[in-house]
Design an enzyme around this catalytic site. Sequence first.
Site, mmCIF file in Angstrom:
data_model
loop_
_atom_site.group_PDB
_atom_site.id
_atom_site.type_symbol
_atom_site.label_atom_id
_atom_site.label_comp_id
_atom_site.label_asym_id
_atom_site.label_seq_id
_atom_site.Cartn_x
_atom_site.Cartn_y
_atom_site.Cartn_z
ATOM 1 N N SER A 141 9.560 15.012 22.426
ATOM 2 C CA SER A 141 9.428 16.474 22.429
ATOM 3 C C SER A 141 8.204 16.841 21.584
ATOM 4 C CB SER A 141 10.677 17.090 21.794
ATOM 5 O OG SER A 141 10.480 18.464 21.514
ATOM 6 N N TYR A 154 17.593 17.393 15.305
ATOM 7 C CA TYR A 154 16.864 17.170 16.565
ATOM 8 C C TYR A 154 15.406 16.807 16.251
ATOM 9 C CZ TYR A 154 15.029 18.131 21.282
ATOM 10 O OH TYR A 154 14.421 18.037 22.515
HETATM 11 P P1 NDP Z 1 19.658 18.979 29.925
HETATM 12 O O1 NDP Z 1 20.659 19.434 28.924
HETATM 13 O O2 NDP Z 1 19.505 19.745 31.196
HETATM 14 O O3 NDP Z 1 19.887 17.457 30.282
HETATM 15 C C1 NDP Z 1 20.322 16.521 29.333
HETATM 16 C C2 NDP Z 1 20.770 15.268 30.055
HETATM 17 O O4 NDP Z 1 21.177 14.295 29.084
HETATM 18 C C3 NDP Z 1 21.935 15.524 30.979
HETATM 19 O O5 NDP Z 1 21.746 14.810 32.172
HETATM 20 C C4 NDP Z 1 23.130 14.951 30.210
HETATM 21 O O6 NDP Z 1 24.083 14.480 31.144
HETATM 22 C C5 NDP Z 1 22.451 13.797 29.465
HETATM 23 N N1 NDP Z 1 23.207 13.388 28.278
HETATM 24 C C6 NDP Z 1 23.497 14.135 27.190
HETATM 25 N N2 NDP Z 1 24.227 13.424 26.330
HETATM 26 C C7 NDP Z 1 24.407 12.208 26.888
HETATM 27 C C8 NDP Z 1 25.091 11.024 26.499
HETATM 28 N N3 NDP Z 1 25.762 10.961 25.334
HETATM 29 N N4 NDP Z 1 25.062 9.950 27.314
HETATM 30 C C9 NDP Z 1 24.403 10.005 28.493
HETATM 31 N N5 NDP Z 1 23.734 11.086 28.929
HETATM 32 C C10 NDP Z 1 23.750 12.170 28.134
HETATM 33 O O7 NDP Z 1 18.274 18.987 29.124
HETATM 34 P P2 NDP Z 1 16.795 18.462 29.465
HETATM 35 O O8 NDP Z 1 16.688 18.006 30.844
HETATM 36 O O9 NDP Z 1 15.888 19.478 28.971
HETATM 37 O O10 NDP Z 1 16.722 17.218 28.468
HETATM 38 C C11 NDP Z 1 16.168 15.964 28.818
HETATM 39 C C12 NDP Z 1 15.339 15.440 27.663
HETATM 40 O O11 NDP Z 1 14.201 16.275 27.483
HETATM 41 C C13 NDP Z 1 16.058 15.431 26.313
HETATM 42 O O12 NDP Z 1 15.783 14.237 25.627
HETATM 43 C C14 NDP Z 1 15.454 16.612 25.591
HETATM 44 O O13 NDP Z 1 15.492 16.451 24.192
HETATM 45 C C15 NDP Z 1 14.034 16.549 26.122
HETATM 46 N N6 NDP Z 1 13.268 17.774 25.945
HETATM 47 C C16 NDP Z 1 13.626 18.934 26.609
HETATM 48 C C17 NDP Z 1 12.877 20.083 26.429
HETATM 49 C C18 NDP Z 1 13.211 21.359 27.116
HETATM 50 O O14 NDP Z 1 12.648 22.412 26.759
HETATM 51 N N7 NDP Z 1 14.063 21.364 28.111
HETATM 52 C C19 NDP Z 1 11.701 20.114 25.530
HETATM 53 C C20 NDP Z 1 11.423 18.849 24.920
HETATM 54 C C21 NDP Z 1 12.172 17.743 25.127
HETATM 55 P P3 NDP Z 1 25.672 14.450 30.947
HETATM 56 O O15 NDP Z 1 26.070 15.718 30.275
HETATM 57 O O16 NDP Z 1 26.184 14.314 32.342
HETATM 58 O O17 NDP Z 1 25.949 13.229 30.128
#
Ligand code: NDP
Length: 265
Positions: A141, A154
Amino acid sequence: MFFNGKVVWITGASSGIGESLAYAFARQGAKLILSARRVEELQRVKAACNVADENVLILPLDVSDTESIPAQAKQVYDRFKHVDILINNAGVSHWTKVKDLTLEVIQKIFNVNFFGGIALTKAVLPQMLENKSGHIVVISSVLGKMVVQKQAAYNASKHALQGFYDTLRLEVAPEGVNVLLVCPGFVRTNVAKNSLNKDGVAINQDNNKIQKGLDPDDVANEILNAIEKSKDEIIIAGRPERTGILLKRLFPSLFAQMMRKRKLL
Ligand code: NDP
């Protein structure tokens, strides 16, 4: 096509950036392993990928259960023999000041954002080193390079990723393995809704900046482009986040003053 036939393991494939990555790789003819906790959401993504059944494996897992990862990796190898590209994308945030943040929630954030991806990396690395090829991609990020209030754990987990994978890159680049750190700014996903409160429960509330953020499909396309070019790091963000990173690096006191008053982000 660069990705045609490549085996790609994506965590957090049930939503947001991971979901968009699944579609982008599917369009390019890759073989997919889709991981996250919610199996029904993975099935929805698989169906929308529109690729032959034998080219997609749904592998539900909780990345924070690091002890289960070697067995999960074995399932991948049994099916596809090797992994060309690992995308450590699963992540979770929180929205709490440090004074209210419990050690339990801090550990939860680190277990998902940091240790989960490290366990997966350790599971695929020996085979990549043996083959002298592979890509490890980490969705960090802009908060791996600067900080905002109420996201201390975070921010810290993303800073930790930067240190770990910058080091790994030094060690494995001569062996033909590429490490790509991706630093997105605001992206339109469920990340804000899924952020944890002080009790470790999702706040289920969207955030204006995230709602107005980048399209996750565009972010996914930029990531594929960076993998193909074997880049070390990319920042995918708007001007405010880029300015923040620059200020933090060049004028840290000014950055801190602005962020205290929340005048930047
Ligand atoms: P979402 O919340 O839409 O997606 C998060 C994903 O992570 C989901 O598919 C969720 O699936 C999965 N997840 C969460 N916890 C677990 C776990 N314990 N085990 C396995 N899977 C897990 O957010 P984003 O798509 O935005 O996030 C994706 C990445 O991008 C993250 O690392 C986030 O920090 C990073 N990011 C996002 C930004 C943004 O503005 N959106 C900015 C910068 C970085 P499920 O619940 O089915 O397990």
